[in-house]
Write a protein that holds these residues in place. Structure first.
Motif, PDB file in Angstrom:
ATOM      1  N   TRP A  69       4.523  12.522  41.664  1.00  0.00           N
ATOM      2  CA  TRP A  69       3.612  11.920  42.632  1.00  0.00           C
ATOM      3  C   TRP A  69       2.486  11.288  41.846  1.00  0.00           C
ATOM      4  O   TRP A  69       1.923  11.907  40.943  1.00  0.00           O
ATOM      5  CB  TRP A  69       3.083  12.989  43.583  1.00  0.00           C
ATOM      6  N   ILE A  71       7.793  18.008  44.974  1.00  0.00           N
ATOM      7  CA  ILE A  71       6.952  17.018  44.300  1.00  0.00           C
ATOM      8  C   ILE A  71       6.080  17.747  43.294  1.00  0.00           C
ATOM      9  O   ILE A  71       5.392  18.716  43.633  1.00  0.00           O
ATOM     10  CB  ILE A  71       6.062  16.258  45.309  1.00  0.00           C
ATOM     11  N   ALA A 118       1.820  12.667  51.072  1.00  0.00           N
ATOM     12  CA  ALA A 118       3.208  13.132  50.983  1.00  0.00           C
ATOM     13  C   ALA A 118       3.518  14.113  52.105  1.00  0.00           C
ATOM     14  O   ALA A 118       4.574  14.035  52.751  1.00  0.00           O
ATOM     15  CB  ALA A 118       3.463  13.786  49.626  1.00  0.00           C
ATOM     16  N   ALA A 155       2.995  17.033  41.530  1.00  0.00           N
ATOM     17  CA  ALA A 155       1.877  16.086  41.557  1.00  0.00           C
ATOM     18  C   ALA A 155       1.240  15.984  40.172  1.00  0.00           C
ATOM     19  O   ALA A 155       0.920  17.005  39.561  1.00  0.00           O
ATOM     20  CB  ALA A 155       0.852  16.506  42.597  1.00  0.00           C
TER      21      ALA A 155
END
Length: 147
Positions: free
Chosen positions: A24, A137, A33, A139
């Motif tokens: 991300w 994800i 998201a 990040a």
């Protein structure tokens, strides 16, 4: 909201590509998201790891953020079991886990982080060919919650 989401996540949420482990952009709030997942009918959760520096702290963060069931045993096998038996976390279309501020934990406990990566990848693979996939994800940078 999904129109502003980076292409890899959008493709997972609309079913045009299998769920996986995604990155991300650091400049984007992770709330985008989670909102996109919600808009697509997915269940989302954020696992914030800022300050977690050992296995016990990581597993407690998982228990709290994911609302793991009471039978969660606070060990790697129990985490793997929870992520492959998601009967405690029903979802219509899929599940998204956003992991933020993970770099400090990865640096402080590299051997444990390797296990975490393996557990997450195995869980994503387990759910890949189902109607309710699991996407993760990772990040980059610090997890920005807001806009």
């Amino acid at each position: 909201m999904t129109g502003t989401v980076p292409r890899p996540l959008k493709a997972v949420l609309d079913g045009s590509t299998p769920a996986g482990v995604l990155t991300w952009p650091a400049e984007r709030p992770v709330a985008d998201a989670l909102a996109a997942a919600r808009d697509a009918g997915w269940t989302g959760a954020s696992l914030e790891l800022d300050g977690a520096r050992d296995k016990a702290a990581f597993l407690q963060r998982c228990a709290d953020a994911l609302r793991l069931p009471s039978w969660f045993g606070h060990n790697w096998d129990a985490l793997a079991d929870c992520l492959t038996d998601l009967s405690w976390c029903p979802a219509d279309r899929g599940r998204l886990l956003v992991v933020t501020d993970w770099q400090g934990y990865a640096a402080a406990a590299p051997d444990d982080w390797s296990i975490v990566e393996s557990v997450l990848a195995d869980a994503v693979g387990y759910w890949r060919d189902t109607d309710t996939g699991l996407a993760v994800i990772m990040a980059r940078g610090r997890g920005r919650q807001g806009a």
